[in-house]
Design a protein around this motif. Sequence first.
Motif, mmCIF file in Angstrom:
data_model
loop_
_atom_site.group_PDB
_atom_site.id
_atom_site.type_symbol
_atom_site.label_atom_id
_atom_site.label_comp_id
_atom_site.label_asym_id
_atom_site.label_seq_id
_atom_site.Cartn_x
_atom_site.Cartn_y
_atom_site.Cartn_z
ATOM 1 N N ARG A 52 24.539 13.257 -40.388
ATOM 2 C CA ARG A 52 25.510 12.666 -41.063
ATOM 3 C C ARG A 52 26.770 13.864 -41.162
ATOM 4 O O ARG A 52 27.854 13.269 -41.156
ATOM 5 N N ASP B 288 17.736 3.640 -33.282
ATOM 6 C CA ASP B 288 16.811 4.868 -33.343
ATOM 7 C C ASP B 288 15.630 4.797 -32.617
ATOM 8 O O ASP B 288 15.252 5.881 -32.146
ATOM 9 N N ARG C 258 21.752 16.741 -30.027
ATOM 10 C CA ARG C 258 20.419 16.937 -30.669
ATOM 11 C C ARG C 258 20.013 18.386 -30.280
ATOM 12 O O ARG C 258 19.416 19.141 -30.952
ATOM 13 N N ARG D 85 13.578 12.242 -38.394
ATOM 14 C CA ARG D 85 12.922 11.061 -37.128
ATOM 15 C C ARG D 85 12.199 11.536 -36.426
ATOM 16 O O ARG D 85 11.197 10.899 -35.838
HETATM 17 O O1 C5P Z 1 17.725 9.883 -42.426
HETATM 18 P P1 C5P Z 1 19.381 9.479 -42.517
HETATM 19 O O2 C5P Z 1 19.616 7.964 -42.880
HETATM 20 O O3 C5P Z 1 19.988 10.487 -43.495
HETATM 21 O O4 C5P Z 1 19.762 9.783 -41.050
HETATM 22 C C1 C5P Z 1 20.932 9.239 -40.433
HETATM 23 C C2 C5P Z 1 20.776 9.290 -38.842
HETATM 24 O O5 C5P Z 1 20.710 10.416 -38.379
HETATM 25 C C3 C5P Z 1 19.607 8.195 -38.731
HETATM 26 O O6 C5P Z 1 20.049 6.849 -38.401
HETATM 27 C C4 C5P Z 1 19.203 8.727 -37.303
HETATM 28 O O7 C5P Z 1 19.907 8.184 -36.189
HETATM 29 C C5 C5P Z 1 19.778 10.164 -37.251
HETATM 30 N N1 C5P Z 1 18.635 11.125 -37.274
HETATM 31 C C6 C5P Z 1 17.840 11.736 -36.000
HETATM 32 N N2 C5P Z 1 17.045 12.498 -36.065
HETATM 33 C C7 C5P Z 1 16.446 13.098 -37.327
HETATM 34 C C8 C5P Z 1 17.264 12.701 -38.547
HETATM 35 C C9 C5P Z 1 18.226 11.845 -38.559
HETATM 36 O O8 C5P Z 1 18.458 11.058 -35.131
HETATM 37 N N3 C5P Z 1 15.796 14.038 -37.293
#
Ligand code: C5P
Length: 222
Positions: free
Chosen positions: A39, A183, A108, A129
Amino acid sequence: SAMPVLTVDGPGGAGKGTVSRLIAERLGWHLLDSGALYRLTALAALKHGLALDDDMALASCAETLDVAFVAQDGDARIMLEGEDVTGDIRTEAVGDAASQVASLPRVRDALLTRQRDFRAAPGLVADGRDMGTVVFPQAELKIYLTASAEERARRRHEQLLNAGVDANLASLLEEIKARDARDMQRAVAPLKPADDAVLLDSTSLAIPDVVERIERLLSERG
Ligand code: C5P
């Protein structure tokens, strides 16, 4: 191990954030809110006018992200470039942008070391995630926390209303479904349970019950 890791993965709105924070507080462990890093990357990109598909520019933005997680009056505040963005990063617009930048492998990669640096004694609770699948594959305990999309939309709606943010339940449900699909379908680090994850469905479980189950699993492993 001296620095055990508990990973809590799953779709947005399943209660991961609250559950992870409560467990970290009770154990006195560190907490990684990895979604906040995506974010923050998205918000920084929006602020600097970067295109959300410019993977080189976004990766360098993620790499040089000037963030601070600070405790203030018993509250956790998140600062970006010296500005308090704790509320700003929680909007649906930033969440959506976060999910777009999170689909870029370079972004990433750029965030990988930063996330692993959160691992410190006496232990870490990592919420996201791909915590159990990619970032901390050796974690002592991996939880995959889900809930139905309808229930997650209802909870997010309630959260937003409590925070004084205007929100529409039907459009929240659509956004949640779209975000889940993005996702789960992305090529790199898609949202899915690790092979050795314990699955928990919080659709009809209250937060304290989820916390208790995870703590029981942790003590069984410890
Ligand atoms: O968990 P949150 O809604 O704050 O995460 C925002 C976005 O960040 C998720 O929709 C996802 O696409 C991405 N994200 C991710 N890997 C993570 C945490 C979050 O891809 N470990």
